[in-house]
Write an enzyme that holds these catalytic residues in place. Structure first.
Site, PDB file in Angstrom:
ATOM      1  N   CYS A 132      -2.840  -3.556   8.273  1.00  0.00           N
ATOM      2  CA  CYS A 132      -2.092  -4.702   8.784  1.00  0.00           C
ATOM      3  C   CYS A 132      -0.600  -4.396   8.880  1.00  0.00           C
ATOM      4  O   CYS A 132       0.123  -5.042   9.641  1.00  0.00           O
ATOM      5  CB  CYS A 132      -2.322  -5.934   7.914  1.00  0.00           C
ATOM      6  SG  CYS A 132      -1.850  -5.706   6.182  1.00  0.00           S
ATOM      7  N   GLU A 178       2.431  -0.322  -4.161  1.00  0.00           N
ATOM      8  CA  GLU A 178       1.133  -1.003  -4.105  1.00  0.00           C
ATOM      9  C   GLU A 178       0.009   0.036  -3.973  1.00  0.00           C
ATOM     10  O   GLU A 178       0.145   1.034  -3.264  1.00  0.00           O
ATOM     11  CB  GLU A 178       1.113  -2.026  -2.957  1.00  0.00           C
ATOM     12  CG  GLU A 178       1.303  -1.454  -1.559  1.00  0.00           C
ATOM     13  CD  GLU A 178      -0.005  -1.125  -0.877  1.00  0.00           C
ATOM     14  OE1 GLU A 178      -1.062  -1.396  -1.459  1.00  0.00           O
ATOM     15  OE2 GLU A 178       0.054  -0.580   0.231  1.00  0.00           O
ATOM     16  N   PRO A 179      -1.114  -0.194  -4.654  1.00  0.00           N
ATOM     17  CA  PRO A 179      -2.156   0.831  -4.731  1.00  0.00           C
ATOM     18  C   PRO A 179      -3.157   0.839  -3.576  1.00  0.00           C
ATOM     19  O   PRO A 179      -3.854   1.830  -3.380  1.00  0.00           O
ATOM     20  CB  PRO A 179      -2.872   0.481  -6.042  1.00  0.00           C
ATOM     21  CG  PRO A 179      -2.708  -1.008  -6.167  1.00  0.00           C
ATOM     22  CD  PRO A 179      -1.366  -1.329  -5.555  1.00  0.00           C
TER      23      PRO A 179
END
Length: 420
Positions: free
Chosen positions: A50, A113-114
């Site tokens: 996204c 962020e993972p």
């Protein structure tokens, strides 16, 4: 072969552009097959999320990005001028560093962020299944995963929550030891509530209820996380079931008042309720905080934690960049070594041919009745002459033409000591 990245992300393009360049999973195989047919392209993979769409390409020509742009325009039915201003290109070492940073979460909207590492692995798997990965890109992806794992292991880049949704769930874990035995009601259906639902689902929340003014939106979101949906009008009926309540809507007026929460607490026989209001203006009346057995937190309460954690991640990011610099050097060394592979293979083939010719003559001498010792001496003599003949001629020519660089290289390659 050169490697490059062509893409756009949340920093360079608005969502209206990003969504037009995205490749849904069902179209990815077709897109990869189309890219690999381009004359310049030898290897290719696509990362599409996204927040970014990126094409990773191994190509014979140094600058096939114009061809890639034309292909994207045709494939996505866009004019070049609609998306080209938002694109970036990385080549060689910059591509390597970019992929390492992306996989490590250093280029994400939320630092560290993972999820992006999993998305990168999906891109690799899709390209592998489509048969569009070769030796170079395949090795680069594997090294990318190694670098990202090292960043995660050796730094605190992902140890502290830096979104209010994640912070809310982490706080809920501190209050309730086991989320699998709790019920959560999420009010709203926007991005923050979706992120909260995702974090709760990942932490195995017992029951998940989504309440929203538009029931269809609540239902669509609830389906993703094995929950169920209710309309806002049904909220008072279900509120007493909630151990956790997280609200984030665009309502100009509070959705939950002190009276309705007080009734729910009585119905729960004063079993504690954890509430988080992430909305501005508030979704939960401030007076709710006065109730016993209610733990109410606002977005400001969590923001202080998030800002502190973000500073911690930024410090970890500096360490991560040092790790990535080292890993880039390692991969570049491997890449440069590939340039000598063909020469090494040709040299070995030549040596094996000379060996076979010398061995054949030695075996023939044995068949002719010569003693084994003489046959071995012949083999050693022939093999030595054959292996040294061409290099000796080339070195003599180098001396005649004063090619001292070639002579020095030979001494280094054959590890000749002075005086030998």
């Amino acid at each position: 072969m050169g490697i490059l990245t062509l893409g756009l992300n949340h920093n360079t393009a608005p969502v209206s552009i990003r969504e037009r360049l995205a490749f849904p999973a069902e179209r990815l195989h077709h897109a990869l097959q189309g890219l690999i047919q381009l004359p310049e392209v030898r290897e290719v993979a696509i990362l599409s999320t996204c927040n970014r769409t990126e094409v990773y390409c191994g190509a014979e020509t140094p600058t096939p990005h114009e061809t890639l742009i034309d292909w994207i325009a045709h494939e996505q039915r866009l004019r070049r001028e609609d998306f080209q201003p938002f694109l970036y290109t990385h080549r060689g070492a910059d591509t390597i560093r970019h992929m390492f940073r992306v996989a490590s979460g250093l280029d994400s909207m939320i630092l560290g962020e993972p999820q992006i590492l999993g998305q990168m692995k999906t891109a690799y798997q899709s390209a592998a299944e489509a048969g569009t990965l070769g030796k170079t890109l395949g090795k680069l992806f594997q090294h990318t995963f190694t670098a990202a794992k090292k960043v995660r292991t050796d730094t605190a880049i992902g140890s502290s929550p830096v979104s209010v949704a994640f912070a809310a769930v982490r706080l809920a874990q501190r209050i309730f030891d086991d989320l699998s035995r709790q019920t959560a009601i999420l009010i709203g259906a926007g991005e923050t509530i979706e992120l909260t639902a995702r974090h709760l689902a990942e932490n195995k929340i017992g029951e998940l209820i989504i309440a929203n003014r538009t029931y269809d939106k609540a239902h669509a979101l609830a389906q993703q996380f094995n929950g169920f949906a209710i309309s806002l009008s049904e909220l008072p009926k279900h509120l007493a079931r909630a151990d956790i309540v997280v609200a984030s809507t665009a309502s100009p007026l509070p959705i939950l008042g002190k009276g309705s929460v007080e009734s729910a607490i009585k119905a729960r026989k004063h079993k504690p309720m954890f509430m988080v209001d992430l909305a501005v203006p508030r979704d939960i009346e401030p007076e709710v905080e006065q109730l016993r057995d209610v733990y109410l937190y606002t977005v400001d309460d969590l923001r202080n934690t998030v800002e502190e954690n973000l500073r911690s991640r930024q410090e970890a990011a500096l360490q991560a960049e040092e790790i990535i610099d080292t890993e880039v050097d390692h991969f570049l060394a491997w890449l440069k070594a590939q340039g000598a592979i063909t020469t090494i293979q040709d040299f070995r083939k030549q040596a094996e041919t000379l060996r076979d010719e010398a061995l054949a003559k030695a075996l023939q001498a044995l068949k002719s009745g010569r003693p084994p010792e003489q046959a071995l001496e012949l083999l050693a003599h022939l093999l030595t002459n054959k292996l040294t003949h061409t290099p000796s001629i080339q070195l003599k020519q180098a001396g005649i033409y004063e090619r001292h660089d070639l002579i020095a290289a030979a001494r280094e390659i054959f590890q000749l000591k002075d005086g030998t």
